[in-house]
Design an enzyme around this catalytic site. Structure first.
Site, short mmCIF file in Angstrom:
data_model
loop_
_atom_site.label_atom_id
_atom_site.label_comp_id
_atom_site.label_asym_id
_atom_site.label_seq_id
_atom_site.Cartn_x
_atom_site.Cartn_y
_atom_site.Cartn_z
N CYS A 51 0.83 -1.22 0.00
CA CYS A 51 0.00 0.00 0.00
C CYS A 51 0.86 1.26 0.00
CB CYS A 51 -0.92 0.00 1.21
SG CYS A 51 -0.07 0.35 2.76
N CYS A 54 4.81 1.94 3.90
CA CYS A 54 6.14 1.99 4.49
C CYS A 54 6.91 3.21 3.99
CB CYS A 54 6.89 0.70 4.20
SG CYS A 54 6.08 -0.74 4.92
N CYS A 155 4.94 -7.00 4.40
CA CYS A 155 4.66 -7.64 3.11
C CYS A 155 5.93 -8.21 2.50
CB CYS A 155 4.02 -6.64 2.16
SG CYS A 155 2.55 -5.88 2.82
N CYS A 188 3.59 -2.97 9.79
CA CYS A 188 2.65 -2.58 8.74
C CYS A 188 2.00 -1.26 9.12
CB CYS A 188 1.62 -3.69 8.55
SG CYS A 188 0.60 -3.52 7.09
N HIS A 225 3.94 -6.51 25.15
CA HIS A 225 3.32 -6.64 26.47
C HIS A 225 4.33 -6.46 27.59
CE1 HIS A 225 0.49 -8.32 29.43
NE2 HIS A 225 1.48 -9.07 29.86
N CYS A 228 4.68 -2.81 28.18
CA CYS A 228 3.48 -1.98 28.02
C CYS A 228 3.13 -1.31 29.35
CB CYS A 228 2.31 -2.85 27.55
SG CYS A 228 0.78 -1.89 27.36
N CYS A 245 -5.89 -1.85 30.08
CA CYS A 245 -5.34 -2.93 29.27
C CYS A 245 -6.41 -3.39 28.27
CB CYS A 245 -4.92 -4.09 30.17
SG CYS A 245 -4.52 -5.59 29.24
N CYS A 251 -6.13 -7.29 22.07
CA CYS A 251 -4.73 -6.86 21.95
C CYS A 251 -3.80 -8.06 21.77
CB CYS A 251 -4.32 -6.07 23.19
SG CYS A 251 -2.62 -5.47 23.07
N CYS A 260 7.96 -0.75 20.07
CA CYS A 260 6.99 0.36 19.99
C CYS A 260 6.74 1.06 21.33
CB CYS A 260 5.67 -0.12 19.41
SG CYS A 260 5.81 -0.88 17.79
N CYS A 272 0.30 2.78 18.97
CA CYS A 272 -1.05 2.22 18.80
C CYS A 272 -1.80 2.11 20.12
CB CYS A 272 -0.96 0.85 18.13
SG CYS A 272 -0.27 0.89 16.47
N CYS A 279 -2.89 -3.71 19.96
CA CYS A 279 -1.78 -4.12 19.10
C CYS A 279 -2.33 -5.19 18.17
CB CYS A 279 -0.64 -4.68 19.96
SG CYS A 279 0.64 -5.50 18.98
N CYS A 282 1.32 -6.62 13.91
CA CYS A 282 1.75 -6.40 12.53
C CYS A 282 3.23 -6.68 12.28
CB CYS A 282 1.40 -4.98 12.07
SG CYS A 282 2.50 -3.69 12.69
FE1 FSX Z 1 2.85 -3.82 3.48
FE2 FSX Z 1 4.40 -1.60 3.31
FE3 FSX Z 1 1.72 -2.69 5.34
FE4 FSX Z 1 1.61 -1.09 3.43
O1 FSX Z 1 5.60 -1.51 2.38
S1 FSX Z 1 3.75 -3.60 5.44
S2 FSX Z 1 0.66 -3.15 3.36
S3 FSX Z 1 1.79 -0.47 5.55
O2 FSX Z 1 3.15 -0.41 2.65
O3 FSX Z 1 4.14 -3.20 2.44
FE1 SF4 Z 2 -0.38 -6.32 27.16
FE2 SF4 Z 2 -1.92 -5.23 25.25
FE3 SF4 Z 2 -2.71 -5.13 27.81
FE4 SF4 Z 2 -0.62 -3.66 26.94
S1 SF4 Z 2 -2.76 -3.40 26.31
S2 SF4 Z 2 -0.75 -4.84 28.86
S3 SF4 Z 2 0.30 -5.06 25.43
S4 SF4 Z 2 -2.41 -7.01 26.54
#
Ligand code: FSX
Ligand code: SF4
Length: 429
Positions: A51, A54, A155, A188, A225, A228, A245, A251, A260, A272, A279, A282
């Site tokens: 898409c 990235c 991807c 992703c 986790h 987190c 949570c 999640c 992250c 996120c 989460c 991805c």
């Molecule tokens: Fe895939 Fe990335 Fe997701 Fe998109 O390059 S990792 S669909 S955010 O663009 O390829």
């Molecule tokens: Fe774990 Fe998700 Fe809860 Fe954070 S929100 S404590 S990552 S299960």
């Protein structure tokens, strides 16, 4: 696009802490760049089925130090010789630039999965002498000559969303296509810092240690986790409850590895879970199929439980024809080709936990009649060794499993794959 060795170095030194670059790497980078006389190795960026998220993620890079945005980074600090969306050249001129860039040292970056069905003709990258060049052909050719191959995004790393079942265009990851050990930077989209971190290490002559999914260990070693901030918070029963949570809402932080929580996104502004989303998993190889449905507590995700056998090869009918999935959503360890044995492919198409009967179902495909070993990816507990049938299908149905596995490890011949277990409860092992 111009290269500034001093500029790139200055950027890496200035951003070392934020990027997580050890000072030893910065030192080597300085030496390496000092030894370069004709500029940095060029970066050639190809885009398969994706898409372009990235690239957009990289374009959103914001920093108070060094390059402040993508244009600054890529036009002033490294030589991005070819990028379908960012380069100024087009048509024959762009193809010519590509050939010039790849006649010498270059790093190949691939974004997106690679379609292999229909001769790869669902994804054409350019036309040369009247002939359309497919992503499949271009990646095969250039990966064999590149100093390093980076698979950017889920991807390119594992197939990702374009390879989701039923995968009509036969998407495979770059490593599956080429048989090479690529450096995978999944997500992703992927995080821009992860790209820059990896390129800086490569330029310093440091090939990052990779985990079993081909990802730099330094970036993907911890589960979301584990760090987190909501680990000890009460569990939300609906979205929109700040500071809760989100496990009961689906999640996937317990089975997803990335930094992250500490790095955050958009220049460290948020991430996120911090923004109230679960989460999605991805950065993992089974994404998205093994993490679906996204918005359901994993424990409650159950399929039918019609299996009657305990452990056998795959003649069971349910869910058995996952179409043309070429295995891109499974992955692991010794990714790439076989090592001379007769087993040339191995895919895990299903890895499900069924709460009823405490049943583990794992199935996939490999070479006809090959022996397949299925075990717990974390503990090594063996669940069974079965023979694939004459079509290469295999299926393990293991009932009364004492402890539900979070992830399974499968081997056949010299090949190994792993996959997260869909529906595993939160106390999986
Ligand atoms: Fe895939 Fe990335 Fe997701 Fe998109 O390059 S990792 S669909 S955010 O663009 O390829
Ligand atoms: Fe774990 Fe998700 Fe809860 Fe954070 S929100 S404590 S990552 S299960």
């Amino acid at each position: 696009m111009q290269i500034s060795r001093r500029g790139f170095l200055k950027y890496c030194i200035g951003s070392a802490a934020a990027l997580g670059l050890p000072l030893s790497v910065v030192g080597k980078l300085e030496e390496a760049l000092g030894a370069v006389t004709d500029g940095l190795p060029k970066v050639v960026w190809l885009a398969g089925a994706n898409c372009t998220g990235c690239t957009v993620s990289l374009a959103n890079r914001i920093s108070n130090e060094g390059p402040t945005d993508l244009a600054d980074l890529l036009t002033g600090y490294i030589d991005l010789a070819y990028h379908p969306n960012l380069m100024g050249a087009a048509g024959d001129q762009a193809v010519q630039r590509l050939h010039e860039a790849t006649s010498d040292d270059f790093i190949l970056v691939v974004e997106g999965g690679i379609p292999t069905a229909f001769g790869g003709h669902t994804c054409m990258l350019w036309t040369e002498n009247g002939v359309d060049v497919t992503a499949q052909a271009a990646v095969q050719d250039l990966s064999a000559r590149a100093a390093a191959v980076l698979s950017i995004g889920t991807c390119a790393s594992h197939g990702g969303i374009p390879a989701g079942n039923p995968n009509p265009t036969g998407i495979v990851s770059v490593s599956e296509l080429t048989g090479l050990q690529t450096i995978n930077i999944p997500g992703c989209p992927t995080h821009p810092d992860w790209i820059v971190w990896t390129i800086a290490n490569l330029l310093a002559g440091e090939v990052p240690a990779l985990d079993s999914q081909g990802r730099p260990q330094a970036l993907y070693q911890g589960y979301i986790h584990s760090s987190c901030p909501y680990r000890n918070a009460h569990e939300a029963e609906q979205f929109g409850r700040a500071g809760s949570c989100l496990e009961d809402l689906g999640c996937k932080g317990k089975i997803t590895r990335a930094d992250c929580p500490s790095r955050k996104w958009n220049g460290g502004v948020n991430w996120c879970i911090g923004a109230g989303s679960i989460c999605l998993g991805c950065t993992e190889s089974g994404f998205p199929d093994s993490f679906s449905p996204f918005y359901a507590e994993q424990e409650s995700d159950s399929h039918d439980s019609s299996d009657s056998s305990d452990s056998n090869s795959g003649s069971d009918s349910d869910d058995s024809s996952s179409g043309s999935d070429s295995g891109s959503s499974d992955d692991d360890s010794s990714t790439g080709g076989d090592s001379g044995g007769t087993t040339t492919s191995l895919q895990i198409e299903v890895a499900d936990w069924r709460r009823k009967g405490k049943t583990l179902v794992v199935q996939g495909r490999t070479a006809p009649d090959a022996m397949v070993m299925i075990a717990n990816a974390a503990t090594g507990t063996l669940y069974g060794v079965i023979a694939a049938d004459s079509d290469g299908r295999w299926r393990l149905v293991k009932r009364r499993v004492a402890e539900p596995p979070c992830r399974v490890h499968v081997e056949a011949g010299q090949l190994a794959r792993e996959r997260n277990v869909r529906g595993a409860p939160r106390k999986c092992v």
